[in-house]
Design an enzyme around this catalytic site. Structure first.
Site, PDB file in Angstrom:
ATOM      1  N   ASN A 116      -6.082  10.410 -11.124  1.00 39.19           N
ATOM      2  CA  ASN A 116      -5.314   9.182 -10.575  1.00 39.19           C
ATOM      3  C   ASN A 116      -4.655   8.614 -12.352  1.00 39.19           C
ATOM      4  O   ASN A 116      -6.113   8.815 -12.874  1.00 39.19           O
ATOM      5  CB  ASN A 116      -5.741   7.910 -10.008  1.00 39.19           C
ATOM      6  CG  ASN A 116      -4.639   7.272 -10.135  1.00 39.19           C
ATOM      7  OD1 ASN A 116      -4.930   6.016 -11.171  1.00 39.19           O
ATOM      8  ND2 ASN A 116      -3.952   7.217  -8.977  1.00 39.19           N
TER       9      ASN A 116
ATOM     10  N   CYS B 190     -13.268  12.089  -4.410  1.00 41.74           N
ATOM     11  CA  CYS B 190     -13.403  13.533  -5.125  1.00 41.74           C
ATOM     12  C   CYS B 190     -13.535  14.715  -3.335  1.00 41.74           C
ATOM     13  O   CYS B 190     -12.985  13.276  -2.614  1.00 41.74           O
ATOM     14  CB  CYS B 190     -15.478  13.027  -4.341  1.00 41.74           C
ATOM     15  SG  CYS B 190     -15.864  12.364  -6.600  1.00 41.74           S
TER      16      CYS B 190
ATOM     17  N   GLU C 224     -15.585  15.901  -1.368  1.00 43.11           N
ATOM     18  CA  GLU C 224     -16.472  14.801  -0.633  1.00 43.11           C
ATOM     19  C   GLU C 224     -15.315  14.740   0.210  1.00 43.11           C
ATOM     20  O   GLU C 224     -15.083  13.930   1.807  1.00 43.11           O
ATOM     21  CB  GLU C 224     -17.427  15.199  -0.429  1.00 43.11           C
ATOM     22  CG  GLU C 224     -18.628  15.888  -0.952  1.00 43.11           C
ATOM     23  CD  GLU C 224     -18.264  15.690  -2.685  1.00 43.11           C
ATOM     24  OE1 GLU C 224     -16.938  15.641  -3.398  1.00 43.11           O
ATOM     25  OE2 GLU C 224     -19.539  16.023  -3.693  1.00 43.11           O
TER      26      GLU C 224
ATOM     27  N   CYS D 110     -21.346  13.507  -6.402  1.00 47.68           N
ATOM     28  CA  CYS D 110     -21.415  12.264  -7.058  1.00 47.68           C
ATOM     29  C   CYS D 110     -22.290  11.475  -6.127  1.00 47.68           C
ATOM     30  O   CYS D 110     -22.601  11.487  -5.047  1.00 47.68           O
ATOM     31  CB  CYS D 110     -20.669  11.843  -7.587  1.00 47.68           C
ATOM     32  SG  CYS D 110     -19.620  10.621  -6.444  1.00 47.68           S
TER      33      CYS D 110
HETATM   34  N1  THU Z   1     -15.720  14.842  -8.501  1.00 44.85           N
HETATM   35  C1  THU Z   1     -16.126  15.032  -6.951  1.00 44.85           C
HETATM   36  O1  THU Z   1     -15.170  15.319  -6.871  1.00 44.85           O
HETATM   37  N2  THU Z   1     -17.002  15.795  -6.610  1.00 44.85           N
HETATM   38  C2  THU Z   1     -18.322  15.145  -6.635  1.00 44.85           C
HETATM   39  O2  THU Z   1     -19.401  15.233  -5.880  1.00 44.85           O
HETATM   40  C3  THU Z   1     -18.346  14.712  -8.137  1.00 44.85           C
HETATM   41  C4  THU Z   1     -17.334  15.238  -8.985  1.00 44.85           C
HETATM   42  C5  THU Z   1     -14.641  15.137  -9.220  1.00 44.85           C
HETATM   43  C6  THU Z   1     -14.558  13.666  -9.633  1.00 44.85           C
HETATM   44  C7  THU Z   1     -13.682  13.955 -10.759  1.00 44.85           C
HETATM   45  O3  THU Z   1     -12.025  14.171  -9.895  1.00 44.85           O
HETATM   46  C8  THU Z   1     -13.773  15.187 -11.290  1.00 44.85           C
HETATM   47  O4  THU Z   1     -15.009  15.992  -9.763  1.00 44.85           O
HETATM   48  C9  THU Z   1     -15.137  15.091 -12.138  1.00 44.85           C
HETATM   49  O5  THU Z   1     -15.808  13.721 -12.265  1.00 44.85           O
END
Ligand code: THU
Length: 135
Positions: free
Chosen positions: A45, A53, A55, A88
């Site tokens: 966004n 994310c 997950e 994350c």
């Molecule tokens: N991201 C995820 O989709 N999952 C994670 O566990 C790590 C980070 C995404 C968030 C963001 O869109 C991009 O990766 C860079 O941080």
């Protein structure tokens, strides 16, 4: 579990990620025991914070569709990482909330299959409903 097939499915799915800001695509497929797949990608966004994310795009859909941790066979995660594609911190908390600590997770990066881990590996001693007491 056919790792090559899973990797191919994750790579096709990650093309759906909406990542105009990071250009870092992530895809997550929850493989259910009944053969169904629940999918998620990261969706960013312009205001950054509302980004979600992969997950946490997939897991609520599992709940929405009436499934729970007992229905899950394996969770597969792809990240555009050159190294270890790690969930994350916020996603780890959601994973431990909705899945068993023993739940198998398959991790893939840009180049290869990294390995098989568990939800508990990513968040040992996590805060769960067992901690939610002041007695
Ligand atoms: N991201 C995820 O989709 N999952 C994670 O566990 C790590 C980070 C995404 C968030 C963001 O869109 C991009 O990766 C860079 O941080």
């Amino acid at each position: 579990m056919d790792l090559n097939k899973i990797y191919e499915e994750l790579k096709i799915l990650k093309e759906n990620a909406y990542t105009p800001y990071s250009n870092f695509n992530v895809s997550c497929i929850i493989y259910l025991k009944n053969g169904k797949q629940i999918k998620g990608v990261n969706v960013e966004n312009a205001a950054y914070n509302p980004g979600i994310c992969a997950e946490r795009a997939a897991l609520p859909q599992m709940i929405t569709q009436g499934y729970n941790k007992d229905d899950v066979d394996v969770v597969a995660l792809y990240t555009d990482s050159e190294g270890f594609g790690s969930p994350c911190g916020t996603c780890r908390q959601t994973l431990i909330e909705l899945l068993y600590p023993e739940q198998k997770m398959l991790i893939f990066n840009k180049h290869e299959f990294i390995g098989e881990y568990t939800v508990g590996y990513f968040l040992p001693n996590g805060f769960t409903n067992n901690n939610l007491t002041n007695k």
